[in-house]
Write a protein that holds these residues in place. Structure first.
Motif, short mmCIF file in Angstrom:
data_model
loop_
_atom_site.label_atom_id
_atom_site.label_comp_id
_atom_site.label_asym_id
_atom_site.label_seq_id
_atom_site.Cartn_x
_atom_site.Cartn_y
_atom_site.Cartn_z
N GLN A 169 10.44 -11.06 3.86
CA GLN A 169 9.81 -11.04 2.53
C GLN A 169 8.91 -9.83 2.35
OE1 GLN A 169 10.90 -12.79 0.25
NE2 GLN A 169 12.03 -14.32 1.44
N LEU A 215 -0.42 4.91 1.02
CA LEU A 215 0.53 3.89 1.48
C LEU A 215 -0.07 2.49 1.48
CD1 LEU A 215 2.08 6.51 2.48
CD2 LEU A 215 3.24 4.85 3.91
N LEU A 222 0.19 1.44 -2.08
CA LEU A 222 1.57 1.09 -2.44
C LEU A 222 2.07 -0.13 -1.67
CD1 LEU A 222 3.05 4.73 -2.41
CD2 LEU A 222 2.69 3.31 -4.44
N GLU A 223 1.20 -0.69 -0.84
CA GLU A 223 1.51 -1.89 -0.04
C GLU A 223 2.69 -1.69 0.91
OE1 GLU A 223 1.46 -5.55 -2.34
OE2 GLU A 223 0.06 -4.60 -3.72
N ILE A 224 2.74 -0.49 1.48
CA ILE A 224 3.77 -0.19 2.48
C ILE A 224 3.21 -0.46 3.88
CG2 ILE A 224 5.25 1.63 3.44
CD1 ILE A 224 5.96 0.78 0.55
N PHE A 235 9.26 -6.78 3.56
CA PHE A 235 10.05 -5.60 3.18
C PHE A 235 10.83 -5.84 1.89
CE2 PHE A 235 8.86 -4.52 7.44
CZ PHE A 235 8.71 -3.14 7.38
N ARG A 236 11.16 -7.09 1.64
CA ARG A 236 11.88 -7.45 0.42
C ARG A 236 11.08 -7.07 -0.82
NH1 ARG A 236 14.25 -7.76 -3.24
NH2 ARG A 236 15.76 -9.19 -4.11
N ARG A 237 9.77 -7.14 -0.70
CA ARG A 237 8.89 -6.86 -1.86
C ARG A 237 8.70 -5.37 -2.12
NH1 ARG A 237 6.00 -11.37 0.18
NH2 ARG A 237 4.69 -10.06 1.50
N MET A 238 9.08 -4.52 -1.19
CA MET A 238 8.74 -3.09 -1.31
C MET A 238 9.57 -2.40 -2.38
SD MET A 238 7.99 -1.95 2.58
CE MET A 238 6.77 -2.84 3.57
N GLY A 239 8.89 -1.57 -3.13
CA GLY A 239 9.57 -0.86 -4.22
C GLY A 239 9.02 -1.29 -5.56
N THR A 240 9.16 -0.44 -6.53
CA THR A 240 8.71 -0.75 -7.88
C THR A 240 9.84 -0.48 -8.85
OG1 THR A 240 6.59 0.16 -7.19
CG2 THR A 240 6.82 -0.37 -9.51
N PHE A 241 10.13 -1.48 -9.69
CA PHE A 241 11.20 -1.28 -10.67
C PHE A 241 10.86 -2.10 -11.90
CE2 PHE A 241 12.20 -4.80 -7.91
CZ PHE A 241 12.53 -5.81 -8.79
N GLY A 242 11.59 -1.84 -12.97
CA GLY A 242 11.37 -2.60 -14.19
C GLY A 242 12.55 -3.49 -14.47
#
Ligand SMILES: [Zn+2]
Lengths: 320, 348
Positions: A306, A253, A256-258, A308-315
């Protein structure tokens, strides 16, 4: 092999038993030396075992009956605790405790999941699985803290929100959603510590903070390894694979920067030494709180947004 | 970088396959409600609702968009967001392969479509979930798109409508999917404070992390008839309490009875009801009164509180003309750029 992975504390227990047996009979210096030798070996072995826990073993550690729970931390870290009960709508949920306390001279609010130690208490606390009333009580105390501008500490340790009939009827989902939205907009400093099981939405509901700390052997995941295995593998027995695949450990975690920081546990885990664990956590809480207090409330709430806004990985690309 | 989406009016130039996902092929369909065999054209003419028993067939996100927007016209936005397998997740099949299959099957990047257009002449931002894409499950891409839909509504001060249809969080993205609940709820918190209207429409099924975040946070939470709505799924509950649940448990009507939904709307009436409700919710005076600048002028502390984010964040820009539609912000803004974005698509 599977049993070995489950019962990783067995060699430790065997050593402990031998030490106990030796201590029970009278003897000379030889025996004292032998006990000391075994004791050293036990400590080394414990460090060794806990340094190499698999994700599944960490999930088991989190369910250890001697883990410190929220009220243990409250007793060890805070003074003047006044517990607050009930959601003023329906009931009091003992699976979440909340209240006012003093932390190093500062009045603070505290909210946390609470498990029971003995069978009766376990049942009363519903194994730390809150019902909607628990989350509504939590929100009530958060809003109290906001009104009087006191920092908030939360402690996360639940297998998940209770999947029961009454909980659904009374709006489990709504209660969790409102708690998430409320925490995100509070202007007070919020320090979250995942102390044990961070089980899904029921954990996250009280875990939206400026700083999210996690104990070294704690786990945090979208669903329990067993639940994930049952759904994706159609086989609960695949929980070990699921635990690995889902990346549920504190180092995962962090990567993953959680979470913001990992709080080390004493050898043998938090369950081996509550006082020591609380002392280690104390340093982290103090540092986090001091840092947060130096920031303006509006900045703090925007920074939390910000974060929590950054959490997640997508393309980003066009396919069609 | 994203192209200027607002210049591109989308005429549904999608592959024809979409239309076929939900209603089985052939001239006849079997109704899941009354089990009767019905002439398919009759069902289609009836908004995909069974003319005999009122069963609401599951329909695609595109069908919903066409049914709700004026003249079935809308601009699709945020079309380029797609899921990546950042955990290298593998159960009986790899997540990567699953994603590729669903992209091919649905012609969509992920389980949601963001679009803007007018409903009853009023500008509306809409996000519609697609059950056909991995059961509408919410991973990082869905979370990002919902958040962007919210931020667009906030920036432009236009109402937001989200149509939920999801089994919950996407397990293949582990804790990253869980965090989307917090991310979206935080954005809805901002929207709430700014008094920008949000209507949540719950359709069959809406469960798990979707229900426990944005589905239940509308100014109005409304549902189609007989939709399954809950936090825990019925099977999990049955296992926990070791008893069989009644048929009506966790259905829309049950939720209304327990005070958890505002009302139920038949599909054919959804558009009219939306227009009626938006007329109440969309109040330019209220929006102007609660525009952020009126409290904190952007010329002083407000503008440089959070470097980067505030520069193009909602506060400054939106407040310049509160309550009025303005040119939308070019995305990605600095705050989006800080997301981990992989540059090249992994699927051909
Ligand atoms: Zn029918």
């Amino acid at each position: 092999m599977a049993a070995e992975e489950d019962d990783f504390e067995r060699p430790l227990r065997e050593l402990e038993k031998r030490i106990e047996e030796l201590s029970g009979v009278p003897g000379g210096d030889d025996r004292a030396d032998e006990i000391e030798r075994l004791d050293r070996r036990l400590q080394a072995l414990r460090q060794e075992v806990y340094a190499h826990l698999t994700p599944w073993q960490r999930a088991l550690v989190e369910r250890h009956p001697k883990r410190p729970y929220t009220l243990d931390y409250v007793n060890l870290l805070f003074s003047d605790f006044v517990e607050i009960h009930g959601d003023r709508k329906y009931a009091d949920d003992p699976a979440i405790v909340a209240g006012l306390a003093t932390y190093k001279g500062t009045p603070i609010a505290v909210v946390g999941h609470q498990k029971g130690r003995d069978t009766r208490e376990k049942v009363r606390r519903n194994f730390g699985m809150p019902r909607p009333e628990g989350y509504r009580k939590a929100v009530r105390v958060m809003e109290l803290a906001e009104k009087f501008q006191r920092p908030l500490f939360t402690f996360v340790d639940t297998p998940g929100a209770y999947p029961g009939k009454g909980a659904e009827e009374r709006g489990q989902a709504e209660a969790i959603a409102v708690s998430l939205r409320t925490m995100a907009r509070l202007t007070i400093p919020i320090v979250v510590t995942v102390t044990g099981e961070g089980g899904s939405g029921g954990a996250l509901a009280i875990a939206v903070g400026d700083r999210v700390l996690m104990l070294e052997h704690a786990v945090y995941s979208v669903i329990s390894p067993e639940g994930c295995a049952a759904i994706l593998w159609s086989d609960q027995g695949k929980a070990k694979e699921a635990a690995r695949a889902m990346r549920i450990t504190a180092p995962d975690l962090r990567e993953l920067e959680i979470i913001d920081a990992i709080v080390p546990e004493p050898p043998g885990g938090a369950q081996a030494d509550h006082t020591r664990q609380a002392a280690i956590l104390d340093d982290h809480l103090m540092a986090a709180l001091e840092e947060l207090r130096s920031v303006l409330p509006v900045e703090r709430v925007e920074a939390r947004y910000q974060k929590f806004r950054r959490m997640g990985t997508f393309g980003q690309a066009k396919f069609f | 970088m994203e192209i200027a989406w607002f210049k591109k009016i989308r005429k549904p130039k999608q592959p024809v396959e979409h239309k076929r996902i939900q209603v089985p092929e052939g001239l006849w369909v079997k109704c899941n409600g009354c089990k009767e065999i019905i002439y398919k054209k009759e069902v289609l003419r009836n908004a995909n609702v069974c003319p005999k028993c009122n069963y609401h067939f599951r329909i695609s996100a595109r069908e919903r968009l066409s049914a709700l927007f004026d003249d079935a016209r809308y601009q699709e936005v945020d079309t380029d967001i797609y899921s990546v397998d950042s955990l290298k997740f593998r159960d009986v099949k790899s997540y990567r392969d699953r994603l590729r299959e669903y992209r091919e099957k649905t012609g969509l990047n992920d389980a949601i479509i963001n679009a803007r257009g007018t409903i009853g002449g009023l500008q509306v931002m809409m996000a519609v979930m697609e059950y056909g894409f991995m059961g509408g499950s919410m991973g990082s891409a869905v979370g990002e798109k919902v958040t962007r839909a919210i931020e667009r509504a906030l920036d432009e001060r236009i109402p937001l409508v989200i149509i939920c249809c999801s089994g919950g969080a996407r397990m293949q993205e582990g804790v990253l999917s869980l965090m989307q609940m917090a991310k979206i709820s935080a954005a809805l918190g901002k929207l709430h404070e700014a008094r920008v209207p949000y209507i949540s429409i719950l359709t069959d099924p809406t469960t798990g992390g979707v229900t426990a975040s944005f589905a239940m946070l509308g100014d109005l939470n409304i549902a189609e008839p007989k939709a399954l709505i809950g936090f825990a799924g019925p099977r999990v509950i049955e296992q926990t309490i070791r008893e069989k649940l009644p048929e009506e448990f966790q259905r829309s009507e049950f939720l209304v009875e327990h005070g958890m939904l505002d009302f139920i709307v038949e599909r054919r009436e959804m558009r009219d009801i939306l227009i009626r409700c938006l007329k109440f919710l969309m109040n330019a005076e209220a929006l102007a009164a609660f525009a952020p600048t009126s409290a904190a002028p952007s010329s002083t502390a407000g503008s440089d509180l959070v470097p980067g984010a505030a520069a193009s964040g909602s506060e400054n820009v939106a407040s310049s003309q509160p309550g009025r539609t303005r040119e939308p912000l070019p995305f990605p803004s600095p705050l989006v750029a800080r997301n981990k974005i992989t540059s090249s698509p992994e699927v051909s």
